[in-house]
Scaffold this motif. Structure first.
Motif: not given
Ligand SMILES: *[C@@H]1O[C@H](CO)[C@@H](O)[C@H](O)[C@H]1NC(C)=O
Length: 236
Positions: A161-164, A201-203, A212-213
């Motif tokens: 999953i994405p990181l900053g 990134t908002s997830d 949770i999303a």
């Protein structure tokens, strides 16, 4: 299940069957399919493994499977639909793929053998400056260890999953498809859960871990692949 195993054992004893192989068959039939959720904090302090369990339960498979690993915890107090979900896992917050490959996975799989491993690793390696080459080499070592433990291991690798700081995550994810194809085999298949595409990134709840999303996204990508593997393994 336990009762039928007892009956079969008694029958074998009465008929004087001395070889060990029929008993081994009975043992295997009595055992639940073992699924190891392997990873770092994104496996340990998250709810996606709980939501994947809901999918197993909805498919009517929960009684035939178990999660395995040295950990048994629910740090996020996840509340999936299935109250009695199996909380075993091999998620270790802060740990690197390279260290797990070099020092730990062999012992973990001896302690809690598995039929299916599903893993996401690499985030902490990126944070600590490991190169894509080093991370992919760790994946290769892990697959070797999994197959040494169980030549028929079914393997789900997650795109990270994405990181900053995302460029190195993208580099790992870009390398995974060709890597997985190169190591794939009929006896020990590797499939890729795309936990990256559409994961914003908002997830993330804190820039690193899924909200949770985000957990729901990961579960929606991992779950169907796991269900396929479980059904294949159970002959359904
Ligand atoms: C590995 O092979 C299986 C078939 O055995 C296939 O379903 C799967 O997509 C392959 N994985 C990769 C990464 O190509």
């Amino acid at each position: 299940m336990y009762a039928s195993r007892t009956v079969l054992t008694v029958v074998l004893a009465l008929s004087g069957v001395a070889t060990s192989s029929p008993v081994e068959v009975v043992e295997r039939q009595a055992q639940k399919l073992r699924i190891m959720p392997l990873g770092d904090s994104i496996t340990e302090i998250t709810c996606w493994r709980a939501f994947v369990w809901d999918q197993l339960a909805e498919a009517g498979l929960a009684s035939q499977v178990q999660y395995v690993g040295s950990q048994n915890s629910n740090p996020q107090r996840c509340q999936p639909t299935t109250a009695n979900w199996d909380q075993h896992h091999e998620g270790h917050s802060g740990w690197l793929a390279v260290d797990i490959a070099n020092n730990y996975l062999t012992g973990w799989l001896q302690k809690t053998p598995a039929d299916i491993v599903m893993f996401m690793l690499g985030t902490n390696d990126v944070s600590r400056g490991k190169t894509t080459t080093e991370i992919i080499a760790a994946y290769t070592k892990m697959v070797g260890i999994m197959r040494a433990a169980n030549p028929k291991m079914k393997i789900i690798i997650d795109l990270v999953i994405p990181l900053g700081t995302n460029a190195k995550i993208v580099a790992i994810n870009d390398a995974i498809p060709a890597w997985a194809k190169g190591l794939n085999s009929t006896e020990s298949p590797i499939v890729i859960a795309d936990c990256y595409t559409g994961f914003k990134t908002s997830d993330l709840r804190d820039g690193v871990h899924p909200s949770i999303a985000g957990d729901r996204i990961i579960a929606s990508r991992v779950g169907p692949l796991l269900l396929n593997f479980v059904k294949q393994s159970l002959g359904k």
